[in-house]
Design a protein around this motif. Structure first.
Motif, PDB file in Angstrom:
ATOM      1  N   LYS A   1      35.655  72.429  14.517  1.00  0.00           N
ATOM      2  CA  LYS A   1      34.974  72.641  15.451  1.00  0.00           C
ATOM      3  C   LYS A   1      33.402  71.985  15.563  1.00  0.00           C
ATOM      4  CE  LYS A   1      39.371  74.362  16.985  1.00  0.00           C
ATOM      5  NZ  LYS A   1      40.384  73.704  16.530  1.00  0.00           N
ATOM      6  N   GLY A   2      33.187  72.729  15.333  1.00  0.00           N
ATOM      7  CA  GLY A   2      31.742  72.642  15.015  1.00  0.00           C
ATOM      8  C   GLY A   2      31.144  74.491  15.882  1.00  0.00           C
ATOM      9  N   PRO A   3      29.789  74.451  15.940  1.00  0.00           N
ATOM     10  CA  PRO A   3      29.341  75.517  16.119  1.00  0.00           C
ATOM     11  C   PRO A   3      29.524  75.900  17.250  1.00  0.00           C
ATOM     12  CG  PRO A   3      27.580  73.740  16.070  1.00  0.00           C
ATOM     13  CD  PRO A   3      29.167  73.116  15.861  1.00  0.00           C
ATOM     14  N   ALA A   4      29.719  77.362  17.413  1.00  0.00           N
ATOM     15  CA  ALA A   4      30.525  78.367  17.989  1.00  0.00           C
ATOM     16  C   ALA A   4      29.821  79.326  18.832  1.00  0.00           C
ATOM     17  CB  ALA A   4      32.180  78.151  18.426  1.00  0.00           C
ATOM     18  N   THR A   5      29.945  80.522  19.908  1.00  0.00           N
ATOM     19  CA  THR A   5      29.493  81.415  20.395  1.00  0.00           C
ATOM     20  C   THR A   5      30.404  81.828  19.712  1.00  0.00           C
ATOM     21  OG1 THR A   5      30.374  81.270  22.131  1.00  0.00           O
ATOM     22  CG2 THR A   5      28.074  80.562  21.971  1.00  0.00           C
ATOM     23  N   ALA A   6      30.538  83.516  19.387  1.00  0.00           N
ATOM     24  CA  ALA A   6      31.721  84.640  19.220  1.00  0.00           C
ATOM     25  C   ALA A   6      32.555  84.868  20.520  1.00  0.00           C
ATOM     26  CB  ALA A   6      30.867  86.076  19.417  1.00  0.00           C
ATOM     27  N   THR A   7      31.947  84.601  21.218  1.00  0.00           N
ATOM     28  CA  THR A   7      32.974  83.957  22.795  1.00  0.00           C
ATOM     29  C   THR A   7      34.169  83.055  22.436  1.00  0.00           C
ATOM     30  OG1 THR A   7      31.842  85.866  24.684  1.00  0.00           O
ATOM     31  CG2 THR A   7      33.569  83.994  25.272  1.00  0.00           C
ATOM     32  N   GLY A   8      33.708  82.090  22.487  1.00  0.00           N
ATOM     33  CA  GLY A   8      33.997  81.103  21.914  1.00  0.00           C
ATOM     34  C   GLY A   8      34.860  81.142  20.726  1.00  0.00           C
ATOM     35  N   LEU A   9      34.779  81.772  19.374  1.00  0.00           N
ATOM     36  CA  LEU A   9      35.465  82.274  18.320  1.00  0.00           C
ATOM     37  C   LEU A   9      36.622  82.852  18.257  1.00  0.00           C
ATOM     38  CD1 LEU A   9      33.184  82.397  15.753  1.00  0.00           C
ATOM     39  CD2 LEU A   9      34.851  80.639  16.059  1.00  0.00           C
ATOM     40  N   ALA A  10      36.792  84.277  19.539  1.00  0.00           N
ATOM     41  CA  ALA A  10      37.163  84.887  20.325  1.00  0.00           C
ATOM     42  C   ALA A  10      38.137  84.411  20.700  1.00  0.00           C
ATOM     43  CB  ALA A  10      36.888  86.252  21.199  1.00  0.00           C
ATOM     44  N   GLU A  11      38.430  83.042  21.637  1.00  0.00           N
ATOM     45  CA  GLU A  11      39.578  82.351  22.667  1.00  0.00           C
ATOM     46  C   GLU A  11      40.318  81.785  22.168  1.00  0.00           C
ATOM     47  OE1 GLU A  11      37.197  80.621  25.834  1.00  0.00           O
ATOM     48  OE2 GLU A  11      36.556  82.613  26.025  1.00  0.00           O
ATOM     49  N   VAL A  12      39.461  80.763  20.631  1.00  0.00           N
ATOM     50  CA  VAL A  12      40.092  80.299  19.509  1.00  0.00           C
ATOM     51  C   VAL A  12      40.969  80.829  18.966  1.00  0.00           C
ATOM     52  CG1 VAL A  12      39.744  78.380  17.533  1.00  0.00           C
ATOM     53  CG2 VAL A  12      37.845  78.321  20.019  1.00  0.00           C
ATOM     54  N   LEU A  13      40.286  81.740  18.393  1.00  0.00           N
ATOM     55  CA  LEU A  13      41.037  82.836  17.537  1.00  0.00           C
ATOM     56  C   LEU A  13      42.207  83.604  18.159  1.00  0.00           C
ATOM     57  CD1 LEU A  13      38.385  83.288  15.016  1.00  0.00           C
ATOM     58  CD2 LEU A  13      40.294  81.655  15.092  1.00  0.00           C
ATOM     59  N   GLY A  14      42.374  84.384  19.143  1.00  0.00           N
ATOM     60  CA  GLY A  14      42.597  85.169  19.526  1.00  0.00           C
ATOM     61  C   GLY A  14      42.704  86.736  19.558  1.00  0.00           C
ATOM     62  N   GLU A  15      41.070  86.692  18.843  1.00  0.00           N
ATOM     63  CA  GLU A  15      40.830  88.141  18.365  1.00  0.00           C
ATOM     64  C   GLU A  15      40.147  88.107  19.199  1.00  0.00           C
ATOM     65  OE1 GLU A  15      41.343  90.053  15.790  1.00  0.00           O
ATOM     66  OE2 GLU A  15      42.368  88.229  15.206  1.00  0.00           O
ATOM     67  N   ASN A  16      38.839  89.681  19.842  1.00  0.00           N
ATOM     68  CA  ASN A  16      38.024  90.605  20.902  1.00  0.00           C
ATOM     69  C   ASN A  16      37.127  89.205  20.517  1.00  0.00           C
ATOM     70  OD1 ASN A  16      36.983  92.327  19.526  1.00  0.00           O
ATOM     71  ND2 ASN A  16      38.879  93.353  19.363  1.00  0.00           N
ATOM     72  N   THR A  17      36.012  90.138  21.116  1.00  0.00           N
ATOM     73  CA  THR A  17      34.450  89.628  20.881  1.00  0.00           C
ATOM     74  C   THR A  17      34.074  90.020  20.227  1.00  0.00           C
ATOM     75  OG1 THR A  17      33.784  89.835  23.077  1.00  0.00           O
ATOM     76  CG2 THR A  17      34.053  87.926  23.289  1.00  0.00           C
ATOM     77  N   GLY A  18      34.318  91.655  20.035  1.00  0.00           N
ATOM     78  CA  GLY A  18      33.921  92.394  18.988  1.00  0.00           C
ATOM     79  C   GLY A  18      34.134  92.360  17.202  1.00  0.00           C
ATOM     80  N   ALA A  19      35.467  91.529  17.738  1.00  0.00           N
ATOM     81  CA  ALA A  19      35.794  91.058  15.788  1.00  0.00           C
ATOM     82  C   ALA A  19      35.459  89.887  15.613  1.00  0.00           C
ATOM     83  CB  ALA A  19      37.319  90.816  15.299  1.00  0.00           C
ATOM     84  N   THR A  20      34.426  89.475  16.276  1.00  0.00           N
ATOM     85  CA  THR A  20      34.511  87.869  15.987  1.00  0.00           C
ATOM     86  C   THR A  20      32.391  87.589  15.865  1.00  0.00           C
ATOM     87  OG1 THR A  20      33.815  87.382  18.691  1.00  0.00           O
ATOM     88  CG2 THR A  20      36.208  86.434  16.912  1.00  0.00           C
TER      89      THR A  20
END
Length: 52
Positions: free
Chosen positions: A33-52
């Motif tokens: 998907k290209g560059p992403a923020t920790a928040t965006g990755l958390a949403e895509v991966l179903g994780e919390n932002t602390g984990a990403t």
């Protein structure tokens, strides 16, 4: 991941870091998907932002 040359990783510390399942999922998401923020990755991966 079209057009991206695979790299050989031989450093044991790097191999251990890349072996973590969440890190593999993050790298795959970034490659697809290209560059992403920790928040965006958390949403895509179903994780919390602390984990990403």
């Amino acid at each position: 991941m079209d057009g991206v040359e695979p790299r050989e990783v031989t450093d044991p510390v790097a191999l251990r870091a890349l072996a973590h399942p969440l890190r593999q999922r993050i790298l795959r998401a970034l490659a697809e998907k290209g560059p992403a923020t920790a928040t965006g990755l958390a949403e895509v991966l179903g994780e919390n932002t602390g984990a990403t």
